[in-house]
Each structure stands twice: as structure tokens, then as C-alpha cells.
Design a protein around this motif. Structure first.
Motif, PDB file in Angstrom:
ATOM      1  N   GLU A  96       0.815  -1.220  -0.134  1.00 21.28           N
ATOM      2  CA  GLU A  96      -0.011  -0.131  -0.095  1.00 21.28           C
ATOM      3  C   GLU A  96       0.833   1.498  -0.047  1.00 21.28           C
ATOM      4  N   ARG A  97       2.029   1.173   0.640  1.00 24.91           N
ATOM      5  CA  ARG A  97       3.011   2.350   0.893  1.00 24.91           C
ATOM      6  C   ARG A  97       3.354   2.657  -0.738  1.00 24.91           C
ATOM      7  N   ARG A  98       3.867   1.481  -1.288  1.00 28.47           N
ATOM      8  CA  ARG A  98       4.362   1.735  -2.564  1.00 28.47           C
ATOM      9  C   ARG A  98       3.243   2.375  -3.486  1.00 28.47           C
ATOM     10  N   GLN A  99       2.060   1.909  -3.448  1.00 32.37           N
ATOM     11  CA  GLN A  99       1.008   2.249  -4.199  1.00 32.37           C
ATOM     12  C   GLN A  99       0.859   3.689  -4.196  1.00 32.37           C
ATOM     13  N   ARG A 100       0.665   4.371  -2.854  1.00 37.78           N
ATOM     14  CA  ARG A 100       0.620   5.754  -2.631  1.00 37.78           C
ATOM     15  C   ARG A 100       1.457   6.623  -3.181  1.00 37.78           C
ATOM     16  N   GLY A 181      -6.347   3.926  -8.028  1.00 45.30           N
ATOM     17  CA  GLY A 181      -6.966   3.737  -6.645  1.00 45.30           C
ATOM     18  C   GLY A 181      -7.842   4.784  -6.527  1.00 45.30           C
ATOM     19  N   GLY A 182      -8.589   5.476  -7.512  1.00 48.35           N
ATOM     20  CA  GLY A 182      -9.676   6.304  -7.399  1.00 48.35           C
ATOM     21  C   GLY A 182      -9.271   7.724  -7.785  1.00 48.35           C
ATOM     22  N   PRO A 183      -9.985   8.627  -8.084  1.00 46.60           N
ATOM     23  CA  PRO A 183      -9.680  10.208  -8.269  1.00 46.60           C
ATOM     24  C   PRO A 183      -9.181  10.516  -7.003  1.00 46.60           C
ATOM     25  N   ILE A 184      -8.132  11.546  -7.396  1.00 46.53           N
ATOM     26  CA  ILE A 184      -7.795  12.321  -5.910  1.00 46.53           C
ATOM     27  C   ILE A 184      -8.841  13.349  -5.524  1.00 46.53           C
ATOM     28  N   SER A 185      -8.704  13.659  -4.427  1.00 49.33           N
ATOM     29  CA  SER A 185      -9.701  14.664  -3.702  1.00 49.33           C
ATOM     30  C   SER A 185      -9.234  16.123  -3.879  1.00 49.33           C
ATOM     31  N   THR A 343      -5.245   3.316  -2.415  1.00 50.32           N
ATOM     32  CA  THR A 343      -4.692   2.119  -2.527  1.00 50.32           C
ATOM     33  C   THR A 343      -5.636   1.145  -3.487  1.00 50.32           C
ATOM     34  N   TYR A 344      -5.145  -0.002  -4.049  1.00 52.92           N
ATOM     35  CA  TYR A 344      -5.985  -0.808  -4.737  1.00 52.92           C
ATOM     36  C   TYR A 344      -5.524  -2.270  -4.593  1.00 52.92           C
ATOM     37  N   PRO A 345      -6.374  -3.279  -4.835  1.00 52.69           N
ATOM     38  CA  PRO A 345      -6.013  -4.601  -4.805  1.00 52.69           C
ATOM     39  C   PRO A 345      -5.188  -4.966  -6.077  1.00 52.69           C
TER      40      PRO A 345
END
Length: 356
Positions: A96-100, A181-185, A343-345
Motif C-alpha cells: 500500500e505504501r508503494r501504491q500511494r 486507486g480512484g480520483p484524487i480529492s 490503494t487498490y487490490p
């Protein structure tokens, strides 16, 4: 002779060297060591005991001794189990850290390009982030860096900021198109827009110190700049967007407000004259004019002078570090950060399709 023998075989991640414990032969690989078996052998003997009272005390000692061995065996099993569980959790956390981190790098690249094309919007991007966050109200725990300024852009205090918001809206389209992992806020985007704008201003200052030579300026900024101070800001990533505008009247019109009104607003959110002075670039397009107003105030004067002196140095350390620290605090007001955001699976691998 009376005697008692207890024998148990348990799995353990480490070898024991206590009396009464016979360890298995050494194992070279970590995986093998994890599943190594330890033979625990506990033996007690009594000679020449005739009295019943002595026999009773002996039985107590045997129970105590055997119970200790059983406790050791159970403890080793628990260590083994917890080690496996911790390993899985750590691996997931690292993914998850790497994804972010990868998503954040993409955001910064996009913003860098957008701001480089329109450097005149740097002051407006800074004010946009300030006005979004400064709406925080400690009493009601409302407002803050929640992206609501996109719904408040027509208010008088936000006059002249629409071009900066438009730049971020366009950047958001590109950022979202690359996101897994979805749109940025907007809440995150506005604060990271301010970060990119600040970095641009820091780099421009370094280039100016090198007589306008961009290559030398970049070298100077890399050697003495404040890039290493952004760690906590970067971790504060996962803000949630507000779905309605914050109440009116919480943000001064910085161009018209008195210094006392500015100080009052900063104090209301937990800041003070020092932070007001270091954020002079956020209060309008003309930093020098803003500081001329602030320096007339006895509370702000020593801080304004301190940061002016710092900007004359090669490293500009005091100014840049304090500014980054203040923006980091300001940008987290009113937010509970979701550290799993974006994050995403990972796609599952079909082992049946692998060719061996």
C-alpha cells in the motif's frame, strides 16, 4: 528413587539454551529455522524422601516444574504464530505504501508541469490553499483543508483565485486518468498544488542567486534546498472532500484586513504571529508589500525580519523549513487522514496458466 519425565516437541523460531532443553541441530536457512523443532525435556528426581510432607512438597515442585515447561511450549507456539501474522501484515502495508508513493509521484509530476507552464499563478495557488484550510473552527470541529473552496470561489475573499482553481481542475483530469486507486480529492489536490507552487518559488530563488543560470540554480537547490523537509507533509495524504461550502465570515480578505484581524484568524486555528509572518507569500501576490504591513506590528516584526534575513542566505534554511512546517500543520486542519486512500487490490495470478 522417584522420578518424573516430561517430553514435548514444539515448533519455535529460535533455539533455547536453558538447562533441561535439548535443541535440534543448527539449521542454515531462515525458512528452515522458522520450522525447526525443539525437543523440550524436563526431568526431576528425588532420593531418600520418606515423610509424607516431603512427598507432598515434591509433587508440588513437579507440577510447578512441568507447568513451566508446558508454558514454555505454548509461548513458543504463540511466538511462531504471531511471527507469521506480522509478516503478512507488513507485506500488505509495504504494498500500500508503494501504491500511494507511486500515485503521489504522478501527482507531483503533473502539477510541476502545469505550474511551470503558468508560473504567474504561484501566489494564487498559495492563497487558495490557505483560504481552504483557514476556515477551520476549533469549537465545532468544522471547516479546514477539505476542498470546500471549490464551492466558495465566488466569495469576495477568494477574488482572483479562479484561474488557480481552473489549473488544478485541469490537472485533476490528467491525474485521475492515471490513477488505479480512484480520483484524487480536491482537498489533497489543493494542498499539493501549494506544495508544488512553493517548491517552484524555492527553485526560482536559487536560480536568481545564481544570476539566472538555471543549471547552477538547480544544483544549488539540490545541495542546500529544503526538499528533505517535506516528509510529514507527504504522509498527510488522504484528505476527504467536503460536499458543501463552509460557513461564511471565517476567512479575512487579506488585502483589506488589518494586521490584528490577520493575527486573530491565525490564533483561532492554533497558529500565531510567527506563522503569519512566515506565510507572507500566501497573503497576496506582492510579498514585499505584505511584509511592509506586517513589520509595523510589534508581534510580527521580529519574525518578518528573521525570515527576510534568512532569504538572503544561500540555504534560506530558517525561512523554508518554518514555512514547510507551517503549511504541513495548516493543511491537516479539520482532517482525519485516510492512510489507505488511493490503494487498490493487486491482480491475482492464475497459477494454472503459468508455464513451468
Amino acid at each position: 528413587m522417584a522420578g518424573a519425565t516430561f517430553l514435548s516437541t514444539v515448533q519455535a523460531p529460535a533455539m533455547l539454551g536453558a538447562r533441561g532443553v535439548a535443541a535440534s541441530p543448527s539449521v542454515s536457512s531462515p525458512a528452515a529455522r522458522r520450522h525447526a523443532h525443539i525437543q523440550v525435556c524436563c526431568k526431576g528426581s528425588v532420593e531418600g524422601i520418606e515423610a509424607a510432607g516431603h512427598e507432598e512438597r515434591l509433587r508440588f515442585r513437579r507440577r510447578d516444574f512441568i507447568g513451566g515447561c508446558v508454558g514454555t511450549a505454548i509461548g513458543l507456539e504463540m511466538v511462531e504464530g504471531s511471527t507469521k501474522f506480522t509478516g503478512v501484515a507488513t507485506a500488505a502495508d509495504l504494498i500500500e505504501r508503494r501504491q500511494r508513493s507511486e500515485f503521489q509521484s504522478s501527482i507531483k509530476d503533473t502539477l510541476y508541469t502545469a505550474i511551470k507552464a503558468k508560473p504567474e499563478l504561484v501566489p494564487s495557488l498559495l492563497t487558495l490553499a490557505l483560504n481552504d484550510a483557514i476556515t477551520y473552527d476549533k469549537a465545532t470541529k468544522t471547516g479546514g483543508a477539505n476542498g470546500s473552496i471549490r464551492l466558495e470561489i465566488s466569495r469576495p475573499e477568494n477574488s482572483g483565485l479562479s484561474a488557480a482553481l481552473d489549473l488544478l481542475v485541469e490537472a485533476k483530469k490528467e491525474i485521475d486518468s492515471k490513477s488505479k486507486g480512484g480520483p484524487i480529492s480536491f482537498a489533497d489536490l489543493i494542498q499539493f498544488g501549494a506544495q508544488s507552487a512553493l517548491k517552484r518559488s524555492f527553485l526560482d530563488a536559487a536560480i536568481a542567486k545564481c544570476g539566472g543560470n538555471e543549471e547552477k540554480g538547480r544544483t544549488l537547490y539540490s545541495a542546500y534546498g529544503s526538499n528533505g523537509q517535506w516528509g510529514l507533509f507527504d504522509k498527510t495524504f488522504g484528505r476527504t472532500d467536503a460536499q458543501e461550502a463552509d460557513p461564511e465570515g471565517r476567512v479575512p480578505d487579506w488585502s483589506k484586513a488589518s494586521v490584528q484581524e490577520m493575527k486573530d484568524r491565525f490564533v483561532a486555528v492554533g497558529l500565531g504571529p510567527r506563522q503569519l509572518a512566515v506565510m507572507s507569500a500566501f497573503l497576496g501576490p506582492d510579498q514585499a508589500a505584505t511584509e511592509e504591513r506586517l513589520i509595523a506590528d510589534p508581534d510580527c516584526r521580529p519574525w518578518v525580519e528573521k525570515y527576510q534575513r534568512s532569504r538572503e542566505t544561500v540555504s534560506r534554511t530558517d525561512y523554508e523549513v518554518d514555512l514547510i512546517t507551517t503549511l504541513t500543520k495548516l493543511s491537516s486542519l479539520g482532517q482525519k487522514i485516510n492512510y489507505e486512500a488511493y490503494t487498490y487490490p493487486k491482480p491475482k495470478i492464475d497459477l494454472g496458466k503459468l508455464k513451468l
